[in-house]
Enzyme design. Structure first.
Site, PDB file in Angstrom:
ATOM      1  N   ASP A 118      15.198  -1.494   0.288  1.00 21.26           N
ATOM      2  CA  ASP A 118      15.221  -2.392  -0.868  1.00 21.26           C
ATOM      3  C   ASP A 118      16.590  -3.043  -1.069  1.00 21.26           C
ATOM      4  O   ASP A 118      16.954  -3.417  -2.184  1.00 21.26           O
ATOM      5  CB  ASP A 118      14.793  -1.656  -2.135  1.00 21.26           C
ATOM      6  CG  ASP A 118      14.389  -2.605  -3.261  1.00 21.26           C
ATOM      7  OD1 ASP A 118      13.897  -3.707  -2.950  1.00 21.26           O
ATOM      8  OD2 ASP A 118      14.567  -2.259  -4.441  1.00 21.26           O
TER       9      ASP A 118
ATOM     10  N   ASP B  93       9.299  -4.742   2.423  1.00 21.59           N
ATOM     11  CA  ASP B  93      10.610  -5.407   2.304  1.00 21.59           C
ATOM     12  C   ASP B  93      11.331  -5.598   3.619  1.00 21.59           C
ATOM     13  O   ASP B  93      12.156  -6.521   3.744  1.00 21.59           O
ATOM     14  CB  ASP B  93      11.603  -4.632   1.423  1.00 21.59           C
ATOM     15  CG  ASP B  93      11.386  -4.774  -0.059  1.00 21.59           C
ATOM     16  OD1 ASP B  93      10.662  -5.675  -0.469  1.00 21.59           O
ATOM     17  OD2 ASP B  93      11.954  -3.956  -0.796  1.00 21.59           O
TER      18      ASP B  93
ATOM     19  N   ASP C 127       8.409  -1.025 -11.790  1.00 16.74           N
ATOM     20  CA  ASP C 127       9.152  -1.723 -10.744  1.00 16.74           C
ATOM     21  C   ASP C 127      10.641  -1.411 -10.804  1.00 16.74           C
ATOM     22  O   ASP C 127      11.372  -1.689  -9.852  1.00 16.74           O
ATOM     23  CB  ASP C 127       8.967  -3.237 -10.882  1.00 16.74           C
ATOM     24  CG  ASP C 127       7.548  -3.680 -10.596  1.00 16.74           C
ATOM     25  OD1 ASP C 127       6.953  -3.171  -9.634  1.00 16.74           O
ATOM     26  OD2 ASP C 127       7.027  -4.540 -11.330  1.00 16.74           O
TER      27      ASP C 127
END
Length: 357
Positions: free
Chosen positions: A141, A179, A332
């Protein structure tokens, strides 16, 4: 000029001028694959009855996906029933009764092998296909809300082999590293080549499982808009050895927009197939601007809804399955005061998603 891209978490990246700035540098030391961990040895036990890979273009055709009875949503339903909140319990059952992916993040190889084995065995005993998410790549991330992952390439290679050992010859579908490919293109990664090699290795190792289906994450339609560049990156990351690619993981982009984008990407890949995360896209993304209530609009946006239920009978060209890859109700990230950290169960947000569906 400011270039904006919304990733799996939909984060906003700002890049000045024409050069993309690497947000974090020096992630992967050089690794000689010949010195890496040994390949996993498949177990003698075969897939559960009824879970043999079906013939045809869609490798997931006819599959019933695993509904785990032991999820935060299921526990929440029980607590609300016991507390007399029967209407809310009925709403949250829209999540508890659906098949949702199981995210693999534990770092210890022995622990992850045992964890994976337990999940796929429970799914197999139910005659269902588990969906797993491998989410442990180094510099995960890009150091944002879901930061973490393996400390080195060698550590990750050991970890992904531990995942494969847990699956063995049992049936499973694995979404590989949300990602990771898109970040390698958007400037976050100092060395895209190292990351692509690592992902290619992960796909190769997982595909040794005779009943393992693998989909390499490809971001979402609002992130890498150049499908030609993305197709090239996916090839370098091993997509041609996978069963296809995954779109919209943890995002809110509508299914029609994902189908259109996925079709163009599939064509650039010579006819690849794909799956779409519909867990929270029932109302589409936040419609206006890049912020809402003082936080980024990609993070826990208000007013969203559950999307189409998981199915492998999509009726959509090239789409193997609609899946709930993100667990609806998991935060999130702590993007506003009082919001839980990334991945933490948030019953109020889950209830909102369900009640608007």
């Amino acid at each position: 000029m400011i270039v904006r891209r919304f990733g799996v978490r939909g984060r906003l990246l700002a890049v000045a001028g024409t050069a993309l700035v690497a947000l974090v540098a020096g992630c992967f030391p050089a690794t000689d694959e010949a010195d890496g961990p040994p390949e996993p040895t498949p177990r003698a036990d075969g897939p559960a009855p009824g879970l043999a890979v079906p013939p045809g273009d869609n490798p997931l055709a006819g599959m019933a996906f695993f509904v785990d009875p032991d999820t935060p949503a299921a526990g929440q339903k029980s607590r609300w029933v016991a507390g007399g909140r029967t209407d809310d319990a009925a709403q949250i059952d829209k999540i508890a009764s659906r098949p949702i992916a199981y995210w693999l993040t534990a770092a210890d190889p022995a622990e992850i092998t045992a964890e994976v084995d337990a999940v796929v065995r429970r799914a197999g005993a139910a005659g269902q296909m588990p969906v797993l998410v491998a989410y442990h790549v180094p510099q995960r991330d890009c150091g944002s809300y879901s930061a973490g992952g393996a400390a080195s390439a060698d550590e990750y290679r050991t970890w992904i082999r531990a995942v494969a050992a847990g699956i063995g010859s049992q049936a499973a579908t694995v979404v590989v590293e949300p990602d990771a490919v898109a970040h390698a293109l958007d400037g976050c990664k100092a060395s895209a080549t190292d990351r692509f090699a690592l992902l290619d290795d992960a796909v190769t190792v997982l595909k040794q499982g005779p009943a393992t289906r693998v989909y390499l994450d490809a971001g979402n339609p609002t992130w890498i808009r150049d499908t030609g560049a993305l197709a090239d990156a996916l090839r370098r990351a091993g997509v041609e050895r996978a069963d296809g690619f995954a779109l919209n993981v943890s995002n809110f982009v509508s299914t029609p927009d994902n189908v259109e984008y996925g079709g163009r990407l599939a064509q650039a890949l010579g006819g690849a197939r794909f799956v779409i995360d519909t867990s929270r896209n029932g109302a589409g993304p936040w419609p206006d601007g890049t912020e809402v209530d003082g936080g980024p609009s990609w993070c826990n946006p208000p007013g969203r809804a559950l999307g189409a239920e998981p199915t492998s009978d999509t009726g959509l060209s090239g789409v193997d399955a609609l899946l709930w890859i993100k667990r609806p109700g998991d935060s999130d990230g702590a993007c506003r005061p009082g919001e839980p950290v990334a991945g933490e169960w948030w019953p109020d947000y889950a209830l909102g998603l369900a009640s608007r569906s």
